[in-house]
Enzyme design. Sequence first.
Site, mmCIF file in Angstrom:
data_model
loop_
_atom_site.group_PDB
_atom_site.id
_atom_site.type_symbol
_atom_site.label_atom_id
_atom_site.label_comp_id
_atom_site.label_asym_id
_atom_site.label_seq_id
_atom_site.Cartn_x
_atom_site.Cartn_y
_atom_site.Cartn_z
ATOM 1 C CB THR A 7 -0.949 0.037 1.217
ATOM 2 O OG1 THR A 7 -1.843 1.151 1.082
ATOM 3 C CG2 THR A 7 -0.183 0.168 2.518
ATOM 4 C CG ASN A 8 2.119 3.628 -2.681
ATOM 5 O OD1 ASN A 8 3.253 3.435 -2.268
ATOM 6 N ND2 ASN A 8 1.734 3.265 -3.891
ATOM 7 C CG ASP A 68 -9.921 -2.647 -2.216
ATOM 8 O OD1 ASP A 68 -9.339 -1.544 -2.167
ATOM 9 O OD2 ASP A 68 -10.965 -2.814 -2.861
ATOM 10 C CG PHE A 147 -7.975 7.115 6.874
ATOM 11 C CD1 PHE A 147 -8.196 6.456 5.676
ATOM 12 C CD2 PHE A 147 -7.536 6.374 7.957
ATOM 13 C CE1 PHE A 147 -7.986 5.092 5.563
ATOM 14 C CE2 PHE A 147 -7.317 5.001 7.854
ATOM 15 C CZ PHE A 147 -7.550 4.362 6.655
ATOM 16 C CE1 TYR A 149 -17.615 7.839 2.004
ATOM 17 C CE2 TYR A 149 -15.820 6.245 1.767
ATOM 18 C CZ TYR A 149 -16.753 7.099 1.196
ATOM 19 O OH TYR A 149 -16.836 7.221 -0.167
#
Length: 193
Positions: A7-8, A68, A147, A149
Site C-alpha cells: 500500500t501507499n 482493499d 480517515f 468515512y
Amino acid sequence: MELCFATNNTHKLEEVSAILGDAFTLKTLRDIGCTDELPETSGTIPGNSRQKAEYVWTHFGVSCFADDSGLEVETLNGEPGVDSAHYSGSRDHGKNIQTLLTNMTGQTNRRARFVTVFTLLLHGVEHQFEGVVEGQILTEPRGAGGFGYDPVFVPDGHDRSFAEMSSAEKNGISHRSRALTKMVAYLDEQVIM
C-alpha cells in the site's frame, strides 16, 4: 518474518503497524523499490486486494499482503463499496463524505458496514482474510481523527464515530484490525510449524 504491506496509504500503514507491533518486520513498497501504481480494476473488494498482492509478488518476488476496503450502505444497495475511495469522482475524503450524505438525504435506514479483505501471498501461496464491522451512518461528520468515512460511521455498540475515537480504540474494533487479526493468527501458526 519480513512481509511487505502493498500500500501507499500512510494511514493504513500506521494502523497496521500499530496492530502488528514487533511480531513482524513490515516493509513498505518504497522499501522494496516499488514506485508503481498498483492495479485495482477487478470490481470487487477481494479482487482488488488480490490484484495488488499478486502484482508485488509477480514483479518483486517478495512475500506480501495487500488490502482493499469499502463502506457498504444498506439503503444504497451496497454503495459506495469497491468505489469507496473515489465515490465523488476524486480521492478527496471530504467530497466522498459529502456525496454519501447527499445520496442518503431523507433515508431513515442508516445501516452500513465497513469491509476489509487482506490477501496474503506467502512464498507465492494465496490466503484471504475478511474483517467486517457493522454500524450506522451519521447525518453529519463528527470528529477529527481517522480517515476516509470515519467521521460519519458509528460502529454498533458505540455512540462515537471512528473519527472521535483514539487510534487504539478504533484499532481494537475496526474491520481492518479484525481481518489483520485473522491473518496474524495464520502467520503465527506458520512460524510455529
